[in-house]
Design an enzyme around this catalytic site. Structure first.
Site, PDB file in Angstrom:
ATOM      1  N   ARG A 248       4.454   4.331  19.473  1.00  0.00           N
ATOM      2  CA  ARG A 248       5.656   4.744  18.773  1.00  0.00           C
ATOM      3  C   ARG A 248       5.301   5.946  17.899  1.00  0.00           C
ATOM      4  O   ARG A 248       4.230   5.984  17.272  1.00  0.00           O
ATOM      5  CB  ARG A 248       6.237   3.619  17.915  1.00  0.00           C
ATOM      6  CG  ARG A 248       6.936   2.530  18.705  1.00  0.00           C
ATOM      7  CD  ARG A 248       8.238   3.013  19.329  1.00  0.00           C
ATOM      8  NE  ARG A 248       8.994   1.950  19.982  1.00  0.00           N
ATOM      9  CZ  ARG A 248       8.915   1.663  21.275  1.00  0.00           C
ATOM     10  NH1 ARG A 248       8.080   2.354  22.056  1.00  0.00           N
ATOM     11  NH2 ARG A 248       9.658   0.690  21.797  1.00  0.00           N
ATOM     12  N   GLU A 277      12.250  11.185  17.081  1.00  0.00           N
ATOM     13  CA  GLU A 277      12.805  11.483  18.408  1.00  0.00           C
ATOM     14  C   GLU A 277      14.324  11.614  18.353  1.00  0.00           C
ATOM     15  O   GLU A 277      14.986  10.843  17.646  1.00  0.00           O
ATOM     16  CB  GLU A 277      12.428  10.369  19.398  1.00  0.00           C
ATOM     17  CG  GLU A 277      10.975  10.356  19.767  1.00  0.00           C
ATOM     18  CD  GLU A 277      10.653   9.313  20.832  1.00  0.00           C
ATOM     19  OE1 GLU A 277      11.572   8.807  21.513  1.00  0.00           O
ATOM     20  OE2 GLU A 277       9.458   9.014  20.989  1.00  0.00           O
ATOM     21  N   HIS A 295       8.812  11.041  26.029  1.00  0.00           N
ATOM     22  CA  HIS A 295       8.875   9.579  26.097  1.00  0.00           C
ATOM     23  C   HIS A 295       9.011   9.109  27.555  1.00  0.00           C
ATOM     24  O   HIS A 295       9.960   8.423  27.931  1.00  0.00           O
ATOM     25  CB  HIS A 295      10.030   9.037  25.256  1.00  0.00           C
ATOM     26  CG  HIS A 295       9.782   7.648  24.749  1.00  0.00           C
ATOM     27  ND1 HIS A 295      10.063   7.250  23.476  1.00  0.00           N
ATOM     28  CD2 HIS A 295       9.272   6.548  25.363  1.00  0.00           C
ATOM     29  CE1 HIS A 295       9.745   5.979  23.304  1.00  0.00           C
ATOM     30  NE2 HIS A 295       9.261   5.525  24.452  1.00  0.00           N
TER      31      HIS A 295
END
Length: 330
Positions: A248, A277, A295
């Protein structure tokens, strides 16, 4: 003949917050009416709460914030929230479970895809593949010579893994095939058989930072791991070290990483996830010693389909009175 009377049967409703593969929708339709949010973007908190009102089950994405206010907005009939991700840092687990709502995630099915991506990004930064491609696409003149675009090999180097869970172990197996040594840290020590298989050394966090030639992050995001890799942690690493993150984004202080990379205090970074993000720290985008991806850790057709299907099967199980397949507990 006497007239027949119709009997109304309550049908569960499931809301899916973003489009998922048809196979997952088919599994949900076997047990419920299904409604898919048609906005092709993350919903605002207000939009999300309005969209799920009245649902018995909700299939959520990692960008959906699920908390007590969300549960109250859905209503008391809500039975299950199925997160299409292995991580669940977007969910306030105690607040949701104390209201009697089951939470599930999708572990296991994305392990190999994420490990492949982590190692691909590592090779990209150590062998300067992104730089090479940009050079060719820009039509910059070039010619072969022995000093041209030298990278660094992995054989004999130490891979330091933060979090030797399923994905961390999968990355370690790939690293072993490349002749790397394995060390790891984490709140829990791995099973003896895992350490033996990987010939892995368990180190303290500080020792791992000082030892690793490559530091690969595979820990969940929580209060203990937020900005785990900050300026102080980066200062303890070798100036030749590479940082890899497919966990993450907020596990790393991106501004501190960009400064360390720019100043040569660490050699490179390979990142699939970002602190805010879809935004990326501008300083990282300016550097050639950073390999980045948007991602894509689980982004294969097979894996994303399997994730959505597992989420659907979790919802179906709960709505038909069975235990969830992959529950998350407080």
């Amino acid at each position: 003949m006497p007239g027949r009377t119709s009997v109304e049967v309550d049908v569960s409703e499931v809301v899916v917050t973003r489009t998922v593969p048809e196979a997952a929708l088919a599994a949900l339709r076997d047990v419920a009416d299904v409604r898919v949010c048609d906005q092709d973007r993350p919903l605002t908190p207000e939009e999300l709460r309005a969209a799920v009102r009245g649902a018995d089950g909700v299939v959520t994405m990692l960008h959906d914030r699920i908390d007590g206010e969300f549960v109250e907005a859905v209503g008391p009939q809500l039975k299950v929230v199925a997160n299409v991700a292995v991580g669940y840092d977007n969910i306030d687990v105690p607040a949701v479970t104390e209201r009697g709502v089951a939470i599930t995630n999708t572990p296991g099915v994305l392990t190999d895809a994420t490990a492949d991506l982590a190692f691909g990004l590592l090779l990209s930064v150590t062998r300067r593949l992104g730089e090479g491609e940009r050079l060719l696409r820009s039509r910059t003149p070039w010619n072969f010579h022995l000093g041209f675009m030298l990278g660094t090999g992995l054989q004999g180097k130490t891979l330091g893994i933060v979090g030797l869970g399923g994905i961390g172990q999968a990355v370690a197996r790939r690293a072993r095939a490349f002749g790397m040594h394995i060390a790891y840290s984490g709140r829990r020590r791995a099973a003896q058989e895992v350490e033996a298989e990987l010939d892995a050394r368990h180190l303290s966090q500080d020792e791992l930072l000082r030892t690793a030639d490559v530091l690969s992050l595979h820990c969940p995001l929580n209060e203990h791991t937020h900005h785990l890799i900050d300026g102080a942690a980066l200062a303890r690493m070798k100036p030749t070290a590479i940082v890899v993150n497919t966990s993450r984004g907020p596990v790393i202080d991106e501004k501190a990483l960009a400064e360390a990379l720019k100043d040569g205090r660490v050699a490179g970074a390979a990142l699939d996830v970002f602190e805010n993000e879809p935004e990326v720290e501008p300083g990282l985008l300016e550097l050639d010693n950073v390999a980045i991806a948007p991602h894509l850790g689980s982004a294969t057709t097979e894996t994303r389909t399997a994730m959505a299907e597992l989420a659907a099967r979790n919802v179906a199980a709960v709505l038909t009175g069975q235990p969830p397949l992959t529950p998350v507990t407080a």
